[in-house]
Design a protein around this motif. Sequence first.
Motif, PDB file in Angstrom:
ATOM      1  N   LYS A   3     109.203  50.793  41.062  1.00 47.83           N
ATOM      2  CA  LYS A   3     107.748  50.682  41.203  1.00 47.83           C
ATOM      3  C   LYS A   3     107.340  50.861  42.661  1.00 47.83           C
ATOM      4  N   HIS A   6     107.564  54.526  43.486  1.00 44.89           N
ATOM      5  CA  HIS A   6     106.472  55.216  42.797  1.00 44.89           C
ATOM      6  C   HIS A   6     105.162  55.017  43.560  1.00 44.89           C
ATOM      7  N   ASN A   7     104.919  53.795  44.026  1.00 42.79           N
ATOM      8  CA  ASN A   7     103.696  53.518  44.785  1.00 42.79           C
ATOM      9  C   ASN A   7     103.688  54.247  46.128  1.00 42.79           C
ATOM     10  N   LEU A   8     104.839  54.350  46.780  1.00 44.04           N
ATOM     11  CA  LEU A   8     104.914  55.062  48.052  1.00 44.04           C
ATOM     12  C   LEU A   8     104.632  56.549  47.880  1.00 44.04           C
ATOM     13  N   ARG A  10     102.788  57.926  45.540  1.00 44.28           N
ATOM     14  CA  ARG A  10     101.400  58.137  45.135  1.00 44.28           C
ATOM     15  C   ARG A  10     100.395  57.716  46.210  1.00 44.28           C
ATOM     16  N   ASP A  11     100.848  57.044  47.256  1.00 42.92           N
ATOM     17  CA  ASP A  11      99.946  56.567  48.306  1.00 42.92           C
ATOM     18  C   ASP A  11      99.484  57.741  49.166  1.00 42.92           C
ATOM     19  N   GLU A  12      98.168  57.953  49.258  1.00 42.84           N
ATOM     20  CA  GLU A  12      97.611  59.059  50.022  1.00 42.84           C
ATOM     21  C   GLU A  12      96.718  58.572  51.157  1.00 42.84           C
ATOM     22  N   SER A  13      96.834  57.326  51.548  1.00 43.42           N
ATOM     23  CA  SER A  13      95.932  56.782  52.561  1.00 43.42           C
ATOM     24  C   SER A  13      96.170  57.387  53.943  1.00 43.42           C
ATOM     25  N   GLY A  14      97.373  57.783  54.253  1.00 45.84           N
ATOM     26  CA  GLY A  14      97.663  58.362  55.558  1.00 45.84           C
ATOM     27  C   GLY A  14      97.349  59.836  55.654  1.00 45.84           C
TER      28      GLY A  14
END
Length: 53
Positions: A3, A6-8, A10-14
């Motif tokens: 998980k 998977h979160n890393l 999908r993370d698009e904040s940067g």
Amino acid sequence: MRKLLHNLVRDESGVTAIEYALIAALIAVAAIAAFTLVGTNLSSTFSTIAGKV
């Protein structure tokens, strides 16, 4: 663990910050080129004027 990975992925904040940094770098390069060109032309103009005086 899966998980977290998977979160890393999908993370698009940067991504937005990187895009802004690239745009700022492109603008800086264009500004430096323009200032260099204008400075060279201005220097030759002043030299011409000084030669005629």
